[in-house]
Design a protein around this motif. Structure first.
Motif, PDB file in Angstrom:
ATOM      1  N   ILE A 123      -1.748 -15.529 -22.192  1.00  0.00           N
ATOM      2  CA  ILE A 123      -2.700 -15.857 -23.251  1.00  0.00           C
ATOM      3  C   ILE A 123      -3.581 -14.645 -23.509  1.00  0.00           C
ATOM      4  CG2 ILE A 123      -2.731 -18.334 -22.776  1.00  0.00           C
ATOM      5  CD1 ILE A 123      -5.443 -17.946 -21.347  1.00  0.00           C
ATOM      6  N   THR A 124      -4.096 -14.537 -24.725  1.00  0.00           N
ATOM      7  CA  THR A 124      -4.975 -13.422 -25.073  1.00  0.00           C
ATOM      8  C   THR A 124      -5.793 -13.789 -26.305  1.00  0.00           C
ATOM      9  OG1 THR A 124      -5.063 -11.069 -25.632  1.00  0.00           O
ATOM     10  CG2 THR A 124      -3.161 -12.289 -26.450  1.00  0.00           C
ATOM     11  N   LYS A 163     -15.169  -1.939 -16.796  1.00  0.00           N
ATOM     12  CA  LYS A 163     -15.808  -1.366 -17.984  1.00  0.00           C
ATOM     13  C   LYS A 163     -16.299   0.051 -17.697  1.00  0.00           C
ATOM     14  CE  LYS A 163     -17.324  -4.767 -20.912  1.00  0.00           C
ATOM     15  NZ  LYS A 163     -18.198  -5.945 -20.984  1.00  0.00           N
ATOM     16  N   LYS A 164     -16.951   0.187 -16.550  1.00  0.00           N
ATOM     17  CA  LYS A 164     -17.514   1.480 -16.146  1.00  0.00           C
ATOM     18  C   LYS A 164     -16.431   2.555 -16.069  1.00  0.00           C
ATOM     19  CE  LYS A 164     -19.908   3.367 -12.142  1.00  0.00           C
ATOM     20  NZ  LYS A 164     -20.301   2.993 -10.771  1.00  0.00           N
ATOM     21  N   HIS A 165     -15.230   2.186 -15.607  1.00  0.00           N
ATOM     22  CA  HIS A 165     -14.162   3.176 -15.416  1.00  0.00           C
ATOM     23  C   HIS A 165     -13.095   3.089 -16.503  1.00  0.00           C
ATOM     24  CE1 HIS A 165     -15.530   4.427 -11.354  1.00  0.00           C
ATOM     25  NE2 HIS A 165     -15.985   3.188 -11.297  1.00  0.00           N
ATOM     26  N   ASP A 166     -13.349   2.311 -17.542  1.00  0.00           N
ATOM     27  CA  ASP A 166     -12.412   2.168 -18.657  1.00  0.00           C
ATOM     28  C   ASP A 166     -11.025   1.692 -18.194  1.00  0.00           C
ATOM     29  OD1 ASP A 166     -11.673   2.178 -21.289  1.00  0.00           O
ATOM     30  OD2 ASP A 166     -11.074   4.296 -21.316  1.00  0.00           O
ATOM     31  N   LEU A 167     -11.004   0.606 -17.455  1.00  0.00           N
ATOM     32  CA  LEU A 167      -9.749   0.054 -16.932  1.00  0.00           C
ATOM     33  C   LEU A 167      -9.484  -1.317 -17.554  1.00  0.00           C
ATOM     34  CD1 LEU A 167     -10.472   0.744 -13.134  1.00  0.00           C
ATOM     35  CD2 LEU A 167      -9.247   2.241 -14.736  1.00  0.00           C
ATOM     36  N   PHE A 168      -8.192  -1.651 -17.734  1.00  0.00           N
ATOM     37  CA  PHE A 168      -7.892  -3.008 -18.219  1.00  0.00           C
ATOM     38  C   PHE A 168      -7.967  -3.995 -17.053  1.00  0.00           C
ATOM     39  CE2 PHE A 168      -3.552  -1.474 -17.081  1.00  0.00           C
ATOM     40  CZ  PHE A 168      -3.191  -2.485 -16.207  1.00  0.00           C
ATOM     41  N   VAL A 169      -8.183  -5.260 -17.383  1.00  0.00           N
ATOM     42  CA  VAL A 169      -8.099  -6.333 -16.386  1.00  0.00           C
ATOM     43  C   VAL A 169      -7.111  -7.381 -16.900  1.00  0.00           C
ATOM     44  CG1 VAL A 169      -9.330  -8.232 -15.239  1.00  0.00           C
ATOM     45  CG2 VAL A 169     -10.436  -5.993 -15.480  1.00  0.00           C
ATOM     46  N   GLU A 180     -12.355 -22.457 -13.652  1.00  0.00           N
ATOM     47  CA  GLU A 180     -13.426 -21.913 -14.499  1.00  0.00           C
ATOM     48  C   GLU A 180     -14.346 -20.993 -13.716  1.00  0.00           C
ATOM     49  OE1 GLU A 180     -15.694 -24.875 -16.580  1.00  0.00           O
ATOM     50  OE2 GLU A 180     -13.883 -25.900 -17.287  1.00  0.00           O
ATOM     51  N   TYR A 181     -14.822 -19.959 -14.411  1.00  0.00           N
ATOM     52  CA  TYR A 181     -15.834 -19.053 -13.871  1.00  0.00           C
ATOM     53  C   TYR A 181     -17.007 -19.069 -14.836  1.00  0.00           C
ATOM     54  CZ  TYR A 181     -17.875 -14.682 -12.076  1.00  0.00           C
ATOM     55  OH  TYR A 181     -18.716 -13.742 -11.541  1.00  0.00           O
ATOM     56  N   LYS A 182     -18.159 -19.560 -14.380  1.00  0.00           N
ATOM     57  CA  LYS A 182     -19.342 -19.686 -15.236  1.00  0.00           C
ATOM     58  C   LYS A 182     -18.995 -20.324 -16.580  1.00  0.00           C
ATOM     59  CE  LYS A 182     -21.870 -16.015 -12.926  1.00  0.00           C
ATOM     60  NZ  LYS A 182     -22.519 -14.715 -12.990  1.00  0.00           N
ATOM     61  N   GLY A 183     -18.238 -21.398 -16.535  1.00  0.00           N
ATOM     62  CA  GLY A 183     -17.921 -22.166 -17.731  1.00  0.00           C
ATOM     63  C   GLY A 183     -16.794 -21.598 -18.582  1.00  0.00           C
ATOM     64  N   VAL A 184     -16.204 -20.473 -18.164  1.00  0.00           N
ATOM     65  CA  VAL A 184     -15.107 -19.862 -18.928  1.00  0.00           C
ATOM     66  C   VAL A 184     -13.809 -20.050 -18.146  1.00  0.00           C
ATOM     67  CG1 VAL A 184     -14.202 -17.727 -19.953  1.00  0.00           C
ATOM     68  CG2 VAL A 184     -16.672 -18.167 -19.923  1.00  0.00           C
ATOM     69  N   ARG A 185     -12.789 -20.544 -18.834  1.00  0.00           N
ATOM     70  CA  ARG A 185     -11.529 -20.829 -18.154  1.00  0.00           C
ATOM     71  C   ARG A 185     -10.799 -19.554 -17.722  1.00  0.00           C
ATOM     72  NH1 ARG A 185      -9.633 -26.015 -21.655  1.00  0.00           N
ATOM     73  NH2 ARG A 185     -10.654 -27.522 -20.298  1.00  0.00           N
ATOM     74  N   ALA A 186     -10.040 -19.681 -16.647  1.00  0.00           N
ATOM     75  CA  ALA A 186      -9.227 -18.576 -16.130  1.00  0.00           C
ATOM     76  C   ALA A 186      -8.342 -18.022 -17.243  1.00  0.00           C
ATOM     77  CB  ALA A 186      -8.363 -19.066 -14.983  1.00  0.00           C
ATOM     78  N   GLY A 187      -8.292 -16.711 -17.356  1.00  0.00           N
ATOM     79  CA  GLY A 187      -7.392 -16.075 -18.311  1.00  0.00           C
ATOM     80  C   GLY A 187      -8.049 -15.678 -19.614  1.00  0.00           C
ATOM     81  N   LEU A 188      -9.308 -16.116 -19.827  1.00  0.00           N
ATOM     82  CA  LEU A 188      -9.967 -15.841 -21.110  1.00  0.00           C
ATOM     83  C   LEU A 188     -10.866 -14.609 -21.050  1.00  0.00           C
ATOM     84  CD1 LEU A 188     -10.887 -19.497 -22.132  1.00  0.00           C
ATOM     85  CD2 LEU A 188      -9.063 -18.066 -23.066  1.00  0.00           C
ATOM     86  N   THR A 189     -11.014 -14.002 -19.882  1.00  0.00           N
ATOM     87  CA  THR A 189     -11.915 -12.857 -19.733  1.00  0.00           C
ATOM     88  C   THR A 189     -11.149 -11.530 -19.762  1.00  0.00           C
ATOM     89  OG1 THR A 189     -13.428 -14.249 -18.472  1.00  0.00           O
ATOM     90  CG2 THR A 189     -13.720 -11.868 -18.256  1.00  0.00           C
ATOM     91  N   GLY A 190     -10.027 -11.471 -19.104  1.00  0.00           N
ATOM     92  CA  GLY A 190      -9.209 -10.255 -19.108  1.00  0.00           C
ATOM     93  C   GLY A 190      -8.531 -10.048 -20.454  1.00  0.00           C
ATOM     94  N   ILE A 191      -7.868  -8.890 -20.612  1.00  0.00           N
ATOM     95  CA  ILE A 191      -7.134  -8.640 -21.874  1.00  0.00           C
ATOM     96  C   ILE A 191      -6.002  -9.654 -22.031  1.00  0.00           C
ATOM     97  CG2 ILE A 191      -5.866  -6.714 -20.779  1.00  0.00           C
ATOM     98  CD1 ILE A 191      -6.529  -7.081 -24.546  1.00  0.00           C
ATOM     99  N   THR A 192      -5.359 -10.022 -20.897  1.00  0.00           N
ATOM    100  CA  THR A 192      -4.463 -11.184 -20.915  1.00  0.00           C
ATOM    101  C   THR A 192      -4.708 -12.017 -19.659  1.00  0.00           C
ATOM    102  OG1 THR A 192      -2.628 -10.119 -19.715  1.00  0.00           O
ATOM    103  CG2 THR A 192      -2.577  -9.956 -22.133  1.00  0.00           C
ATOM    104  N   GLY A 193      -4.315 -13.275 -19.739  1.00  0.00           N
ATOM    105  CA  GLY A 193      -4.234 -14.155 -18.576  1.00  0.00           C
ATOM    106  C   GLY A 193      -2.782 -14.565 -18.475  1.00  0.00           C
ATOM    107  N   THR A 194      -2.214 -14.477 -17.268  1.00  0.00           N
ATOM    108  CA  THR A 194      -0.792 -14.765 -17.121  1.00  0.00           C
ATOM    109  C   THR A 194      -0.601 -16.051 -16.336  1.00  0.00           C
ATOM    110  OG1 THR A 194      -0.555 -13.486 -15.072  1.00  0.00           O
ATOM    111  CG2 THR A 194      -0.304 -12.292 -17.159  1.00  0.00           C
ATOM    112  N   PHE A 195       0.287 -16.900 -16.830  1.00  0.00           N
ATOM    113  CA  PHE A 195       0.507 -18.224 -16.229  1.00  0.00           C
ATOM    114  C   PHE A 195       1.959 -18.419 -15.831  1.00  0.00           C
ATOM    115  CE2 PHE A 195      -3.356 -18.751 -18.582  1.00  0.00           C
ATOM    116  CZ  PHE A 195      -4.110 -19.641 -17.829  1.00  0.00           C
ATOM    117  N   SER A 196       2.151 -19.128 -14.741  1.00  0.00           N
ATOM    118  CA  SER A 196       3.475 -19.570 -14.336  1.00  0.00           C
ATOM    119  C   SER A 196       3.542 -21.081 -14.506  1.00  0.00           C
ATOM    120  CB  SER A 196       3.720 -19.223 -12.867  1.00  0.00           C
ATOM    121  OG  SER A 196       4.883 -19.888 -12.395  1.00  0.00           O
TER     122      SER A 196
END
Ligand SMILES: *Cc1c(COP(=O)(O)O)cnc(C)c1O
Length: 368
Positions: A197-198, A147-153, A164-180
């Motif tokens: 996912i996005t 956020k500080k450097h205006d970068l995508f994740v 999960e990270y603090k109750g949030v599933r993997a892939g739901l925090t970044g602009i996309t989550g990529t799955f194989s």
């Protein structure tokens, strides 16, 4: 006792009737590409995972490439990723024309957020943390710096379905989550498959179009794209398996807890550390030991299969030799490549099988 590294055969046996029927239906309806089975899996995944948009793709590597292309990554850009991963994460950065920049891993084997800012330059466009082995990366710190450097994740979740990270599933925090959905992943198809996912409808639409030759409607090619489609048979298999994913993840967590109890007393082994406030999905149960190669060969002789994830950290691969990375640059990734050993883990694994693995490990160190 027969101990497979992972047991896709018994998983198939348990679901045989439903899987055979689902595949047969795709063939009878000749819905090989697109159509109902793919639409159904897309909707099923959105519901089960709790996400607004799932874009089915041919594999997890494409999910990274498509995400970056739709974020405008290209020549002259830099994208930061972790030194310890499968090569998809970095090779797709290069495919866009950009340059991968590696950051060492922390004690949880994921991108070390404390070393992240030092890697940022005016050319940096984004960060791709990998939730390696099913363990969540240090998302709060990574998101704060992004956020500080205006970068995508973009979160590489290929090994982290349902983590999960603090109750949030993997892939739901970044602009996309990529799955194989490679067969051996925690949710595996019967061939290559993947998705991203996005929460962004705009991003979902762009990615869907790019992955389908630049067309949302047949023959209307708004842009040039690529061919990255999930095929009908894979989608049908995935829809049969998806309802079990949560239960399979819990079973993996239980198997991991058996290993942790039974190996706690073995001082020659470092057990995987669990990042606080996270759920680890244990795609890989990774231990570390100084005697890794000797232990691996001993266990192999006792019919206990193990693997190494991975024998070469990315900066030390021939493909990146031109970067001239040294052990001092990536001490933790180097330590992992030298000392990591992956023990058998799969949802159907019994406590007796875990006992056998642990007893053989103890026998090895007792004889040392
Ligand atoms: C498996 C994997 C991928 C790539 O997935 P494919 O479906 O094989 O293309 C990407 N990143 C990581 C970390 C993986 O483990």
């Amino acid at each position: 006792m027969n101990i497979p590294f992972l047991d896709l055969k018994s998983q198939y046996k348990n679901l045989k009737e439903d899987i055979d029927k689902a595949i047969q239906e795709v063939i009878e309806n000749t819905a090989f590409i697109g159509g109902k089975p793919v639409q159904k899996f897309k909707e099923d995944f959105e519901e089960v995972y709790g996400v607004s948009h799932c874009v089915p793709l041919a594999n997890g590597t494409d999910a990274l490439y498509v995400s970056m292309m739709m974020l405008g990554v290209g020549a002259g850009d830099e994208v930061i990723t972790t030194a310890s991963s499968w090569i998809s994460t970095s090779e797709t950065i290069s495919q866009t024309g950009a340059t991968p920049v590696f950051v060492d891993v922390d004690e949880y084997y994921t991108l070390d957020a404390s070393k992240l800012e030092a890697a940022i330059t005016p050319k940096t466009k984004g960060i791709i943390p990998v939730h390696l082995y099913g363990q969540m990366a240090d998302l709060d710190h990574i998101m704060e710096i992004a956020k500080k450097h205006d970068l995508f994740v973009i979160e590489d979740c290929a090994q982290a379905h349902m983590s999960e990270y603090k109750g949030v599933r993997a892939g739901l925090t970044g602009i996309t989550g990529t799955f194989s959905f490679y067969p051996g992943k925690n949710l595996g198809a019967y061939g290559d498959a993947g998705c991203l996912i996005t929460e962004s409808e705009e991003m979902a639409t762009h990615c869907k179009r790019f992955a389908n030759h630049g067309a949302l409607v047949k023959h209307q090619h708004d842009i040039e794209g690529i061919n990255s489609r999930l095929d009908g048979i894979q989608a049908a298999v995935l829809s049969v398996k998806l309802p079990y994913l949560e239960e399979w993840t819990q079973r993996r967590v239980e198997v991991a807890s058996w290993y942790n109890q039974k190996l706690a007393e073995v001082s020659e082994i470092e057990l995987p550390k669990l990042r606080p406030e996270t759920v680890h999905s244990y795609h890989v149960f990774a231990i570390k030991t100084d005697k890794r190669d000797e232990l691996k060969s001993f266990l192999g002789d006792k019919n206990v299969p193990t693997q190494i994830h991975y024998p070469h950290a990315m900066p030390f691969m021939k493909a990146y030799a031109h970067m001239g990375a040294t052990v001092e640059d990536f001490p933790n990734a180097y330590d992992l490549q030298e000392r990591e050993l992956s023990l058998p883990i799969f949802p159907e694994m019994t406590e007796e099988q875990v006992d056998e693995v642990c007893n053989q490990i103890k026998a090895f160190f007792a004889a040392e």
